[in-house]
Design a protein around this motif. Structure first.
Motif, mmCIF file in Angstrom:
data_model
loop_
_atom_site.group_PDB
_atom_site.id
_atom_site.type_symbol
_atom_site.label_atom_id
_atom_site.label_comp_id
_atom_site.label_asym_id
_atom_site.label_seq_id
_atom_site.Cartn_x
_atom_site.Cartn_y
_atom_site.Cartn_z
ATOM 1 N N GLU A 216 1.557 -2.216 -9.657
ATOM 2 C CA GLU A 216 2.869 -2.837 -9.859
ATOM 3 C C GLU A 216 3.953 -2.105 -9.063
ATOM 4 O O GLU A 216 4.810 -2.714 -8.434
ATOM 5 C CB GLU A 216 3.190 -2.811 -11.346
ATOM 6 N N ILE A 217 3.889 -0.777 -9.088
ATOM 7 C CA ILE A 217 4.913 0.006 -8.366
ATOM 8 C C ILE A 217 4.774 -0.201 -6.850
ATOM 9 O O ILE A 217 5.769 -0.308 -6.130
ATOM 10 C CB ILE A 217 4.824 1.497 -8.762
ATOM 11 N N LEU A 218 3.518 -0.286 -6.385
ATOM 12 C CA LEU A 218 3.306 -0.528 -4.949
ATOM 13 C C LEU A 218 3.958 -1.851 -4.529
ATOM 14 O O LEU A 218 4.519 -1.962 -3.447
ATOM 15 C CB LEU A 218 1.805 -0.614 -4.665
ATOM 16 N N GLY A 219 3.859 -2.832 -5.395
ATOM 17 C CA GLY A 219 4.503 -4.116 -5.135
ATOM 18 C C GLY A 219 3.728 -4.993 -4.165
ATOM 19 O O GLY A 219 3.299 -6.062 -4.488
ATOM 20 N N GLY A 220 3.495 -4.518 -3.008
ATOM 21 C CA GLY A 220 2.780 -5.294 -1.989
ATOM 22 C C GLY A 220 2.701 -4.456 -0.739
ATOM 23 O O GLY A 220 3.117 -3.297 -0.750
ATOM 24 N N PRO A 221 2.188 -4.996 0.358
ATOM 25 C CA PRO A 221 2.066 -4.200 1.586
ATOM 26 C C PRO A 221 3.437 -3.694 2.052
ATOM 27 O O PRO A 221 4.416 -4.439 1.994
ATOM 28 C CB PRO A 221 1.485 -5.203 2.601
ATOM 29 N N ASN A 222 3.481 -2.461 2.493
ATOM 30 C CA ASN A 222 4.740 -1.889 2.979
ATOM 31 C C ASN A 222 4.472 -1.030 4.221
ATOM 32 O O ASN A 222 4.516 0.210 4.168
ATOM 33 C CB ASN A 222 5.401 -1.071 1.858
ATOM 34 N N PRO A 223 4.170 -1.708 5.361
ATOM 35 C CA PRO A 223 3.813 -0.945 6.566
ATOM 36 C C PRO A 223 4.937 -0.040 7.064
ATOM 37 O O PRO A 223 4.657 1.047 7.574
ATOM 38 C CB PRO A 223 3.473 -2.030 7.600
ATOM 39 N N GLU A 224 6.196 -0.444 6.860
ATOM 40 C CA GLU A 224 7.292 0.421 7.363
ATOM 41 C C GLU A 224 7.260 1.771 6.672
ATOM 42 O O GLU A 224 7.344 2.814 7.313
ATOM 43 C CB GLU A 224 8.691 -0.191 7.106
ATOM 44 N N LEU A 225 7.135 1.727 5.347
ATOM 45 C CA LEU A 225 7.105 2.986 4.599
ATOM 46 C C LEU A 225 5.879 3.807 4.995
ATOM 47 O O LEU A 225 5.970 5.023 5.207
ATOM 48 C CB LEU A 225 7.105 2.701 3.086
ATOM 49 N N ALA A 226 4.740 3.131 5.125
ATOM 50 C CA ALA A 226 3.509 3.847 5.506
ATOM 51 C C ALA A 226 3.720 4.537 6.856
ATOM 52 O O ALA A 226 3.358 5.715 7.026
ATOM 53 C CB ALA A 226 2.335 2.876 5.565
ATOM 54 N N ASN A 227 4.338 3.844 7.804
ATOM 55 C CA ASN A 227 4.574 4.442 9.134
ATOM 56 C C ASN A 227 5.461 5.673 9.043
ATOM 57 O O ASN A 227 5.218 6.697 9.676
ATOM 58 C CB ASN A 227 5.267 3.431 10.064
ATOM 59 N N MET B 180 -1.332 -1.357 2.836
ATOM 60 C CA MET B 180 -2.014 -2.583 2.407
ATOM 61 C C MET B 180 -1.514 -3.096 1.053
ATOM 62 O O MET B 180 -1.873 -4.183 0.629
ATOM 63 C CB MET B 180 -3.535 -2.333 2.273
ATOM 64 N N GLY B 181 -0.780 -2.239 0.327
ATOM 65 C CA GLY B 181 -0.333 -2.633 -1.014
ATOM 66 C C GLY B 181 -1.499 -2.680 -1.990
ATOM 67 O O GLY B 181 -1.488 -3.450 -2.960
ATOM 68 N N HIS B 182 -2.477 -1.833 -1.741
ATOM 69 C CA HIS B 182 -3.690 -1.873 -2.559
ATOM 70 C C HIS B 182 -4.133 -0.449 -2.902
ATOM 71 O O HIS B 182 -4.220 0.392 -2.016
ATOM 72 C CB HIS B 182 -4.785 -2.591 -1.748
ATOM 73 N N VAL B 183 -4.408 -0.221 -4.173
ATOM 74 C CA VAL B 183 -4.776 1.143 -4.598
ATOM 75 C C VAL B 183 -6.271 1.383 -4.335
ATOM 76 O O VAL B 183 -7.097 0.498 -4.573
ATOM 77 C CB VAL B 183 -4.521 1.329 -6.113
#
Ligand code: AMP
Length: 583
Positions: free
Chosen positions: A265-276, A247-250
């Motif tokens: 800031e490091i998360l940047g935004g949602p990253n579903p590929e990495l999460a998967n 979700m890109g949310h802490v």
């Protein structure tokens, strides 16, 4: 060659020269250091008592007593309570490093205050530079990426006179030098290291490490215990971590604003590929090799893995698919001590080369015949066992470190030592004593019995139960299935075999008392629920221990800590045959 590689090369050459010089001129450096410490501190109240304002090695050796913490505690307390530093040290004492020591009784332990000043920090920086130099010489590309470093602080307190007091690791992590190092070399920004809440800090270390996984070349902590704790935390929180990445949310419970901001800031935004991707790895039945799977460019794991930490070797090897485990530094809250110049050796073969600039070192022979013999650093003998005595710039004179070391070799003229054990850790129910080294060795042997099963021993401690007649040894064991879908299957025969192997490894007096005279009862293993040793660590941390410097006690003496273990016991096994004895 680029300008920066030129610079690196000349820094490397410089460090090589420094190291060769230090290890070649040990005697001169040590003698000069002692002279400097004595001349500087000749007028301290402490030294005046013994040297009457004079200095000189011979007088020092003849008159200054060998001490332990209790002997110097009254002097240290006076400084902590507001009297001038020069009671013990000419160099002003600006802070105190506190160390939590485990003891018997209802509390978990007590605090020791150790004097701390700028010299301590200079030494830490020096050792850190040597460490980087040695690592870069042995591990290609070690400096071309970042480390996930599980570093934590503890809240500073103040002594009655207003001097700051904190674990040595906390003081060091707050210095400009380390803040600078961390921002260049670690995946976590300083805000995370300096967060006062260890749980939020741990979560954010993992989150940053996962997001920056492509940059990671090493996974590290000061001691193996914190590294193993980080992996078990990951096992507990990976779904939530993946959710945050997706979700890109802490998570909302990360309330520390500086941590939140920098992690967002490091998360940047949602990253579903990495999460998967992370989810896929963490969902696998076995967590074997998880470190390499999550951080595929990792070249090594770094933490102290000697002494009390040796029992974490199999666990870390399991998680890292046998990547090199590099155990670089030998240090304490009293002083920095030595460095491992052969980082890629097997964990079992690690030796530390004493750095003669750190403090003046003497060695008390540890001898069965109880002969009192003290020698200088250059006079130790290969194969002999010694306890180091430290005379430092921070106001400690001939202070017993409490560690037992064995001389394993020399680098130029600098002796190298294998860490053997703590001097004050032993188990006993009758006249026998079983040392820390023997207890660790016995567990290592019992582990081989477990190897034939799906079980992994993740943590343990010992207790001498004298409430039974005869008294007997109890090992509290936390076990885990290697295959996470398997239910813990505790085979009675296998566990009894473990008990037997433990007993078989102990010394001849133990075995005779157990087998021939019946003065020691059958050894017992009490298996505790998963997560028990994390609860134990949390208990000690709440009492004042530091997560960075935490070492699971090999023997348990505190009744409150024991109660935590007892509460989680779900199976008991006894040795079903006495061990062989020789007389
Ligand atoms: P602390 O003052 O809490 O950092 O603890 C210092 C103690 O940790 C030392 O006296 C040793 O008993 C232990 N220690 C530190 N470095 C090592 C090492 N490389 N190997 C084994 N034990 C170590």
């Amino acid at each position: 060659m680029s300008q920066s590689s030129h610079l690196n090369k000349s820094l490397d050459d410089e460090m090589h020269k420094v190291l060769e010089d230090l290890t070649s001129n040990v005697k001169q450096i040590q003698d000069d250091l002692l002279e400097e410490i004595l001349t500087h501190n000749a007028n301290t109240e402490y030294l005046k008592r013994f040297l009457h304002g004079r200095s000189g090695k011979e007088l020092f050796k003849k008159n200054v007593p060998i001490v332990t913490y209790v002997d110097v505690e009254p002097y240290i307390e006076r400084v902590a309570n507001g009297e001038p530093s020069d009671i013990i040290s000419a160099q002003p004492i600006t802070k105190f490093a506190f160390r939590y020591v485990f003891c018997s009784g209802t509390s978990g332990g007590k605090m020791k205050l150790l004097p701390f000043n700028v010299k301590y920090l200079e030494n830490v920086e020096f050792i850190s530079n040597v460490r980087s130099f040695v690592i870069s010489r042995h591990i290609d590309g070690a400096d071309q990426g970042k480390a996930i470093r599980f570093a934590f602080i503890k809240m500073e307190s103040t002594t009655p006179s207003g001097l700051p007091a904190a674990p040595a690791s906390t003081i060091v992590l707050k210095t400009a030098y380390f803040r600078n190092l961390a921002s260049k070399s670690y995946t976590s920004p300083n805000e995370i290291i300096l967060c006062r809440d260890n749980k939020q800090s741990m979560y954010c270390h993992l989150l940053c490490g996962l997001v920056r996984r492509e940059e990671v070349v090493s996974v590290s902590a000061a001691f193996a215990s914190a590294l193993v704790r980080a992996i078990s935390f990951l096992e507990e929180y990976w779904k939530e971590l993946c959710g945050n990445i997706r979700m890109g949310h802490v998570s909302e419970w990360i309330e520390d604003t500086s941590c939140r901001n920098c992690v967002s800031e490091i998360l940047g935004g949602p990253n579903p590929e990495l999460a998967n991707l992370i989810e896929k790895e963490c969902n696998q039945i076995s967590w074997g090799g998880i470190i390499c799977r999550l951080w595929p460019k990792t070249k090594f794991v770094e933490c102290v893995i000697t002494g009390q930490m040796t029992h974490y070797i199999p666990t870390l090897e399991f998680y890292s698919n046998k990547l090199p485990i590099v155990s670089m530094k030998y240090f304490s809250s009293e002083t920095s001590i030595g460095i491992n110049l052969n980082p890629l050796c097997k964990p079992q073969d690690v030796s530390y080369t004493f750095m003669p600039k750190m403090a003046y070192f003497e060695f008390l022979l540890v001898d069965e015949a109880n002969e009192v013999k003290i020698v200088d650093l250059v006079d130790v003998n290969l194969g002999c066992y010694y306890e180091p005595l430290v005379t430092s710039y921070t106001g400690l004179y001939r202070y017993r470190l409490g560690d037992v070391l064995q001389v394993s070799g020399f680098y130029n003229n600098a002796p190298q030592f294998r860490f053997v054990r703590r001097n004050d850790v032993a188990l006993s129910v009758d006249i026998e004593t079983t040392t820390e080294e023997e207890l660790l060795k016995a567990v290592a042997n019992a582990r081989m019995v477990l190897d034939s099963s799906d079980l992994m021993l993740t943590n343990f401690t010992w207790y001498a139960d004298i409430s039974t007649i005869p008294g007997h040894y109890v090992g509290y064991w936390e076990l885990k299935a290697k295959n996470k879908n398997t239910i813990l299957d505790l085979d009675k025969k296998l566990m009894a075999e473990c008990c037997y192997v433990l007993e078989e490894t102990f010394g001849s007096i133990y075995r005779a008392y157990r087998s021939k005279n019946g003065l020691i009862g059958a050894l017992e293993i009490r298996v505790v629920l998963p997560g028990t040793f994390d609860s134990l660590m949390n208990f000690f941390i709440s009492e004042g221990a530091s997560l960075v410097q935490y070492k699971t006690p090999i023997c348990m003496r505190s009744s409150n800590a024991l109660a935590i273990l007892e509460d989680k016991v779900f199976a008991r096994f006894f040795s079903d045959k006495p061990p062989p004895f020789d007389f």
